[in-house]
Design a protein around this motif. Sequence first.
Motif, PDB file in Angstrom:
ATOM      1  N   ILE A  57       0.195  13.860   1.008  1.00 40.48           N
ATOM      2  CA  ILE A  57      -0.720  13.676   2.143  1.00 40.48           C
ATOM      3  C   ILE A  57      -0.558  12.288   2.742  1.00 40.48           C
ATOM      4  O   ILE A  57      -0.561  12.110   3.969  1.00 40.48           O
ATOM      5  CB  ILE A  57      -2.176  13.916   1.695  1.00 40.48           C
ATOM      6  N   ALA A  58      -0.395  11.261   1.887  1.00 43.12           N
ATOM      7  CA  ALA A  58      -0.221   9.898   2.378  1.00 43.12           C
ATOM      8  C   ALA A  58       1.046   9.763   3.211  1.00 43.12           C
ATOM      9  O   ALA A  58       1.068   9.018   4.204  1.00 43.12           O
ATOM     10  CB  ALA A  58      -0.171   8.922   1.201  1.00 43.12           C
ATOM     11  N   MET A  59       2.089  10.488   2.838  1.00 40.61           N
ATOM     12  CA  MET A  59       3.363  10.394   3.554  1.00 40.61           C
ATOM     13  C   MET A  59       3.357  11.153   4.877  1.00 40.61           C
ATOM     14  O   MET A  59       3.913  10.686   5.874  1.00 40.61           O
ATOM     15  CB  MET A  59       4.497  10.935   2.667  1.00 40.61           C
ATOM     16  N   PHE A  60       2.735  12.323   4.882  1.00 39.92           N
ATOM     17  CA  PHE A  60       2.860  13.199   6.052  1.00 39.92           C
ATOM     18  C   PHE A  60       1.574  13.364   6.857  1.00 39.92           C
ATOM     19  O   PHE A  60       1.637  13.689   8.044  1.00 39.92           O
ATOM     20  CB  PHE A  60       3.355  14.585   5.605  1.00 39.92           C
ATOM     21  N   PHE A  61       0.432  13.163   6.232  1.00 39.74           N
ATOM     22  CA  PHE A  61      -0.849  13.349   6.919  1.00 39.74           C
ATOM     23  C   PHE A  61      -1.771  12.178   6.588  1.00 39.74           C
ATOM     24  O   PHE A  61      -2.855  12.363   6.036  1.00 39.74           O
ATOM     25  CB  PHE A  61      -1.504  14.677   6.494  1.00 39.74           C
ATOM     26  N   HIS A  62      -1.313  10.972   6.895  1.00 40.26           N
ATOM     27  CA  HIS A  62      -1.979   9.761   6.418  1.00 40.26           C
ATOM     28  C   HIS A  62      -3.448   9.675   6.851  1.00 40.26           C
ATOM     29  O   HIS A  62      -4.288   9.135   6.115  1.00 40.26           O
ATOM     30  CB  HIS A  62      -1.234   8.520   6.906  1.00 40.26           C
ATOM     31  N   ASP A  63      -3.760  10.197   8.027  1.00 40.18           N
ATOM     32  CA  ASP A  63      -5.140  10.115   8.533  1.00 40.18           C
ATOM     33  C   ASP A  63      -6.130  10.857   7.631  1.00 40.18           C
ATOM     34  O   ASP A  63      -7.332  10.568   7.662  1.00 40.18           O
ATOM     35  CB  ASP A  63      -5.230  10.688   9.952  1.00 40.18           C
ATOM     36  N   THR A 119       0.830  -1.209   0.000  1.00 40.57           N
ATOM     37  CA  THR A 119       0.000   0.000   0.000  1.00 40.57           C
ATOM     38  C   THR A 119       0.862   1.255   0.000  1.00 40.57           C
ATOM     39  O   THR A 119       0.600   2.204  -0.746  1.00 40.57           O
ATOM     40  CB  THR A 119      -0.938   0.008   1.219  1.00 40.57           C
ATOM     41  N   HIS A 120       1.910   1.247   0.816  1.00 41.58           N
ATOM     42  CA  HIS A 120       2.789   2.419   0.867  1.00 41.58           C
ATOM     43  C   HIS A 120       3.589   2.558  -0.425  1.00 41.58           C
ATOM     44  O   HIS A 120       3.932   3.676  -0.818  1.00 41.58           O
ATOM     45  CB  HIS A 120       3.718   2.327   2.074  1.00 41.58           C
ATOM     46  N   GLY A 121       3.872   1.427  -1.088  1.00 42.39           N
ATOM     47  CA  GLY A 121       4.519   1.500  -2.393  1.00 42.39           C
ATOM     48  C   GLY A 121       3.642   2.201  -3.409  1.00 42.39           C
ATOM     49  O   GLY A 121       4.133   2.941  -4.272  1.00 42.39           O
ATOM     50  N   ILE A 122       2.329   1.979  -3.320  1.00 40.24           N
ATOM     51  CA  ILE A 122       1.388   2.678  -4.206  1.00 40.24           C
ATOM     52  C   ILE A 122       1.422   4.173  -3.935  1.00 40.24           C
ATOM     53  O   ILE A 122       1.384   4.991  -4.867  1.00 40.24           O
ATOM     54  CB  ILE A 122      -0.034   2.116  -4.026  1.00 40.24           C
ATOM     55  N   PHE A 123       1.513   4.556  -2.648  1.00 38.94           N
ATOM     56  CA  PHE A 123       1.591   5.972  -2.318  1.00 38.94           C
ATOM     57  C   PHE A 123       2.829   6.617  -2.955  1.00 38.94           C
ATOM     58  O   PHE A 123       2.770   7.757  -3.432  1.00 38.94           O
ATOM     59  CB  PHE A 123       1.644   6.173  -0.804  1.00 38.94           C
ATOM     60  N   ILE A 124       3.946   5.876  -2.957  1.00 41.71           N
ATOM     61  CA  ILE A 124       5.161   6.387  -3.594  1.00 41.71           C
ATOM     62  C   ILE A 124       4.954   6.511  -5.101  1.00 41.71           C
ATOM     63  O   ILE A 124       5.311   7.526  -5.713  1.00 41.71           O
ATOM     64  CB  ILE A 124       6.353   5.453  -3.295  1.00 41.71           C
ATOM     65  N   ASP A 125       4.351   5.490  -5.691  1.00 39.81           N
ATOM     66  CA  ASP A 125       4.155   5.484  -7.144  1.00 39.81           C
ATOM     67  C   ASP A 125       3.208   6.591  -7.593  1.00 39.81           C
ATOM     68  O   ASP A 125       3.271   7.032  -8.757  1.00 39.81           O
ATOM     69  CB  ASP A 125       3.615   4.119  -7.591  1.00 39.81           C
TER      70      ASP A 125
END
Length: 237
Positions: free
Chosen positions: A188-194, A140-146
């Motif tokens: 937002i996913a990296m720093f403010f995930h909520d 899931t976090h890999g998708i955020f990077i992509d």
Amino acid sequence: MHPTSKAARIAGAVYLSMVLVAPFSMLYVPGKLIVRGNAAATADNILAHETMFRLSIFGDLIGHVIFICLGIALYRLLSDVNKTWAGLMVAFVLVSAAVGFLNTLNNIAALVFFRGGEFLEVFDKVQREALGMFFIRLHTHGIFIDEIFWGLWLLPFGLLVFRSGFLPRFIGVWLIVNCFGYVALSTIAMFFHDYYEAAFRYSQPLLFGELAIMLWLLIKGAKVTSLAPATVQMKTA
């Protein structure tokens, strides 16, 4: 059919094939099998529907291959507008696909842990499920990077569409906005995930630029004004 219009329709068809494949792997299967915060339930779901999970992995890989093909098809269509921008567009597509290919390994690792095996006997069932869930989360976090690269390739793409003269300028602007939408979501996913889910929900209108260009390429093609035969004869006389 004019070669440019033909190239546009081919690019639209490739785009459509990616749109048809991606939702199964990225939305449908995770929504059906992954239970947030519950490794045991997720493991049970994946093992009970292992074929579906394997199909989602395969769909991921096919989707990245199609993305590369799309980049090449769009390069053929738009390289005459500006070769530097077109090359940059393809470069971002290739990086995105590479990140995606590597990220798919996380789902494969999760399946290995959930299934267990002789070499995994040092871990008990609860530990294997926790490790499997770890790789699911890592995917899931890999998708955020992509998502950064899902956005960045749209910037030169949007500029090329805007400058092309045979595709609508408003869609070019929409693609550029689409670019910044994806980059913002990744941030937002990296720093403010909520806040990610709410941001994703409210940003949907910004992200429809790709759908707009896909439909335009597929249905309208490229608006190329051909020279009248008389004009051609005058120029060649």
